[in-house]
Design a protein around this motif. Structure first.
Motif, PDB file in Angstrom:
ATOM      1  N   GLY A 409      12.253   4.987  49.782  1.00 32.34           N
ATOM      2  CA  GLY A 409      12.938   4.417  48.629  1.00 32.34           C
ATOM      3  C   GLY A 409      14.346   4.924  48.446  1.00 32.34           C
ATOM      4  N   THR A 412      17.241   4.641  45.562  1.00 33.09           N
ATOM      5  CA  THR A 412      16.709   4.215  44.267  1.00 33.09           C
ATOM      6  C   THR A 412      16.533   5.382  43.307  1.00 33.09           C
ATOM      7  OG1 THR A 412      14.412   4.385  45.047  1.00 33.09           O
ATOM      8  CG2 THR A 412      15.511   2.259  45.323  1.00 33.09           C
ATOM      9  N   ARG A 494      13.864  -2.709  45.197  1.00 32.15           N
ATOM     10  CA  ARG A 494      14.130  -2.066  46.475  1.00 32.15           C
ATOM     11  C   ARG A 494      14.858  -3.072  47.344  1.00 32.15           C
ATOM     12  NH1 ARG A 494      16.518   1.011  49.377  1.00 32.15           N
ATOM     13  NH2 ARG A 494      15.513   2.081  51.115  1.00 32.15           N
ATOM     14  N   VAL A 782       9.973   3.198  43.370  1.00 30.39           N
ATOM     15  CA  VAL A 782      11.230   2.965  42.654  1.00 30.39           C
ATOM     16  C   VAL A 782      11.200   3.415  41.197  1.00 30.39           C
ATOM     17  CG1 VAL A 782      12.861   1.191  41.898  1.00 30.39           C
ATOM     18  CG2 VAL A 782      11.876   1.079  44.197  1.00 30.39           C
TER      19      VAL A 782
END
Length: 837
Positions: A409, A412, A494, A782
């Protein structure tokens, strides 16, 4: 006549004509099934490797044993910053069983790096973090190699070190790379060029790269705002904690090249980097990737492959190099983030201005994929909300800590700040946090802050769904004794980067089975199974007739790797197109044999037949087609390249440049996966203990290629996000690791994960995705951290802005808010309790 010719052809190929009838029977049974949109895509099937993983029969690089194989070990720097005055390997060389000892002087004086060539295979002249590789040994056993490492004498001159990224940017800080301005980029079009992207060391000290997004008039918008909400947030250093450590096996080849078995998820990139580092032609470097014991970003670059290859070439024998868990902790880490956010808001909750500055502690080198994190950090700040005036800055900074790279991720982390700040806005305005979000979310056909038009991004639906699933009734808390129970919510996206390219080769063999040659690595995300489903859907042959090869760079085509949730979308599209080309050739060949047009034919279960009219004269199996009308090349082959082009962006503002008049086709991301997440938790206000009661995630995946894997990936990423929010932190003392293994690095156990987890999966097909699919592997990471942070505030009235949120931090914040004296050293357990209220 055609049937006679067919029988003769089958006899020539030693095939049984009755096999054709058997396939017709199968086809007839298929035709009786209830019609549905897809035959294979969307079916929940086990991953190919499932049985191998759970039984321990899978083969990883650590399982490879070659005749006369040696074992490698690395000597690492004990200093965070020092000049190397001398290296004496004489004692190590004399040790029985030692085959060679190498240092920088034994290797080409070449720096390497994917984007910034700033590192040597073994440190030359300077070391820049505790753990920097200085020398390497190959011996007949791991113990002999380690003993030899202990006998290498290195004289250092310690130098000033800097560990804080913001301090490293100050003009008074020591330069960690004194010759940074001489570094070049290895991936620029036309060959190496001077590094010139973002803000570089000459403007801000020790900055490896940066990205800025500017849109509108931020200053004027703040002046027009009714309230301004400004805060600072941080996330901690963390470890990827993959089950398998970095391991490589290198075997010298007869042509002077080397074959390397590795777990890197960037196969062809590692070919280029090893060739760069050892000054060999890329044709001499061969990378093979068997099964991979997890990555999460830790295996996105070259870490040990060049050292292992150098030892193998020096000794002319195979060498295995496997890191210890302690070495793993010093090899690559998750960036530490410091995020400053300032929001300007109208009284009705409309956000009209946002200013953000993110400082990423990148550690000693940027030679891996760390530079990419900076870009997605900036873009991650503008992916979800419609804010007309923004100024976003992201800086990645050198320090004397271990190199930081992508972590599931990556980029983020800014959602941790944005989504908590959104709740702060709601409280100041007396509004429901959901309403503030609804007011500001990007909607279909909106244009975001970098000029990209938004499509297939149903954030509103995801938010409404997760609110319903968690039973949202506002940011209120209820009490059960000393426990305060509350809910929190967060949303995010994402985005997967562009430009990017994937390749695939599909080969249909004479027995009607299919082989897919791809270089994408399956590190547990189930991509090999997804590619089989995509291929089966196109050519309509059974799954067990499809094989996906493991990457081997001399034969499998180039792919940018299993990163940024890109594989299903990009490699999946390449496989789809390659199989469509085979299907078209099959139908064309069969139309000649069956005497009908290709448009009237279809493939089902390995048999080509006229639609709705299965008969001896109007159907043929794939095996029989090979026998009757074999292709000139001996196989039916389909080859495809899938490329997502990226728009040119202004380096100062990230606004699109070079567009033709009226052209709005701005492409910054390959796709964006939206997700909303919510938690219900309880906090004990007397002890600071936390219990996570429920987690809900609502995600739009475009199309679930394999629903089993989609939910598993969402839950896995959510669990990692929970872990980094509540547990994980890599600590240092003057650059030295304090946590160097799982005995002193906190990870959640199964008892720490709530049993009440649920995923709601939406399917809004993406126009260019394979069967509408987009990547989902990182989406669950996220927003879960911010949702937890918001829920803790709603339960206690205290906001913890620095992750991880530990029991100690909560208790101290509660006591401070109540004006109580905080004990000096309360030893409190920092784990989630597994009991339920």
């Amino acid at each position: 006549m055609q049937n006679d010719q067919l029988s003769e052809a089958l006899a020539t190929q030693n095939l049984n004509p009755n096999a054709v009838l058997d396939h017709r029977s199968l086809l007839l049974s298929v035709s009786k099934l209830v019609e549905k949109e897809h035959m294979f895509v969307g079916e929940p099937v086990p991953m190919i490797e499932s049985s191998l993983v759970v039984t321990g029969k899978g083969s990883y690089p650590s399982d490879i044993h070659l005749p006369d194989m040696l074992y490698g070990k690395i000597l690492r720097s004990p200093h965070p910053s020092a000049k190397i005055l001398s290296i004496d390997t004489s004692r190590a060389n004399k040790l029985p069983g030692v085959q060679c000892v190498i240092a920088a002087k034994d290797l080409p004086p070449a720096r390497y790096g994917r984007r910034v060539q700033d590192r040597y295979v073994l440190a030359r002249d300077f070391v820049r973090f505790v753990g920097d590789p200085v020398a390497a040994v190959a011996a007949k056993s791991p113990d002999m190699a380690q003993e030899a490492v202990n006998l290498i004498d290195v004289e250092y001159e310690p130098l000033p070190a800097i560990f804080d990224a913001e301090k490293a940017m100050e003009s008074s800080s020591p330069l960690i790379h004194t010759d940074f301005e001489k570094y070049v980029s290895g991936w620029a079009p036309g060959g190496p060029t001077r590094v010139s992207f973002g803000t570089i060391g000459g403007m801000l000290r020790n900055v490896t790269n940066s990205m800025t997004v500017k849109c509108g008039d931020v200053k004027a918008a703040f002046e027009q705002s009714d309230i301004i909400v400004e805060n600072r947030y941080t996330t901690a250093w963390a470890q990827h904690s993959a089950m398998d450590v970095h391991t490589a096996v290198a075997r010298p080849d007869l042509d002077g090249g080397v074959t390397i078995w590795t777990e890197s998820v960037l196969t062809h990139a590692v070919v280029a980097i090893v060739a760069m580092a050892l000054q060999l032609p890329m044709s001499k470097i061969r990378i093979s990737v068997p099964m991979v014991g997890g990555s999460f970003g830790s295996k996105n670059a070259m870490e040990i492959e060049a050292v292992c290859a150098a030892l193998a070439l020096k000794t002319s024998k195979p060498v295995k190099l496997s890191l210890t868990r302690k070495e793993e902790f010093a090899t690559v880490a998750k960036h530490h983030y410091t995020i400053y956010i300032k929001d300007g808001v109208k009284r009705d909750g409309t956000i009209i201005a946002r200013k953000m500055k993110s400082v990423l502690n990148g550690g000693a080198y940027a030679s891996g994929n760390g530079y990419a994190v900076t870009r997605l950090t900036a873009l991650g700040a503008i992916d979800a909300y419609r804010v007309p005036n923004v100024e976003i800055e992201a800086y990645r900074v050198y320090t004397n800590l271990p190199p930081a790279g992508p972590f599931r991720g990556f980029g983020t982390e800014v959602v941790w700040a944005i989504e908590q700040n959104t709740d702060v806005i709601a409280r100041k305005l007396g509004m429901d946090p959901l309403e503030v979000r609804r007011k500001n979310l990007l909607r279909e056909n909106d244009i975001n802050a970098v000029g990209e038009r938004v499509h297939e991004l149903p954030l509103q639906e995801c938010l409404a769904s997760v609110a319903k699933e968690i039973g949202w009734d506002g940011p209120t808390a209820r009490s059960v004794g000393d426990w305060r129970i509350a809910k929190g919510v967060a949303i995010g996206n994402r985005a997967s980067y562009a430009p990017t390219t994937s390749n695939a080769v599909a080969k249909l063999l004479p027995d009607g089975s299919l082989n897919l040659d791809v270089s994408v690595v399956d590190s547990g995300q189930g991509i090999r199974t997804a590619l089989r489903l995509i291929a089966a859907e196109v050519i309509r042959i059974p799954l067990d007739r499809i094989t996906v090869t493991f990457p081997y760079t001399p034969f499998t085509p180039a792919d940018e790797g299993a990163v940024s949730s890109r594989s299903t979308y990009n490699t999946g599209n390449a496989v789809r197109i390659a199989c469509e080309r085979i299907r078209d050739r099959l139908l064309e060949s069969a139309s000649i044999v069956l005497g009908t047009s290709k448009e009237e034919l279809e493939i089902q279960n390995g048999v080509i037949a006229k639609r709705g009219a299965i008969s001896k004269d109007k159907s043929i199996s794939l095996q029989a087609l090979f026998a009757y009308k074999p292709p000139a090349e001996g196989l039916f082959i389909g080859q495809a390249t899938w490329t997502v082009k990226g728009s040119q962006m202004d380096s100062a503002t990230s606004q699109p440049v070079g567009l033709e008049p009226g052209d709005e086709a701005v492409k910054v991301n390959s796709f964006i996966t939206p997700i909303a997440q919510a938690v219900e938790l309880a906090v004990n206000v007397n002890t600071g203990e936390i219990q996570i009661l429920k987690i809900r995630s609502s995600c739009d995946v475009g199309k679930s290629i394999n629903p089993n894997v989609v939910t598993a990936q969402l839950d896995g990423a959510t669990t990692m996000g929970l872990s980094t929010t509540l547990f994980e932190e890599t600590s240092f003392d003057e650059g030295r690791l304090l946590s160097s293994g799982f005995l002193d690095y906190k990870l959640p156990t199964i008892l720490d994960i709530p049993s009440d987890m649920k995923d709601v999966v939406f399917e809004t097909p993406v126009a260019e995705g394979p069967f509408g699919a987009r990547g989902v592997g990182e989406a669950g990471f996220v927003g879960i951290g911010a949702a937890i942070g918001n829920a803790i505030f709603n339960a206690t009235g205290v906001r913890i802005r620095d992750a991880p949120i530990t029991q100690k931090k909560i208790l101290e914040a509660i006591m401070e808010s109540e004006g109580k004296i905080i004990p000096k050293a309360p030893k409190l357990k920092g784990r989630i309790l597994s009991s339920r209220l």
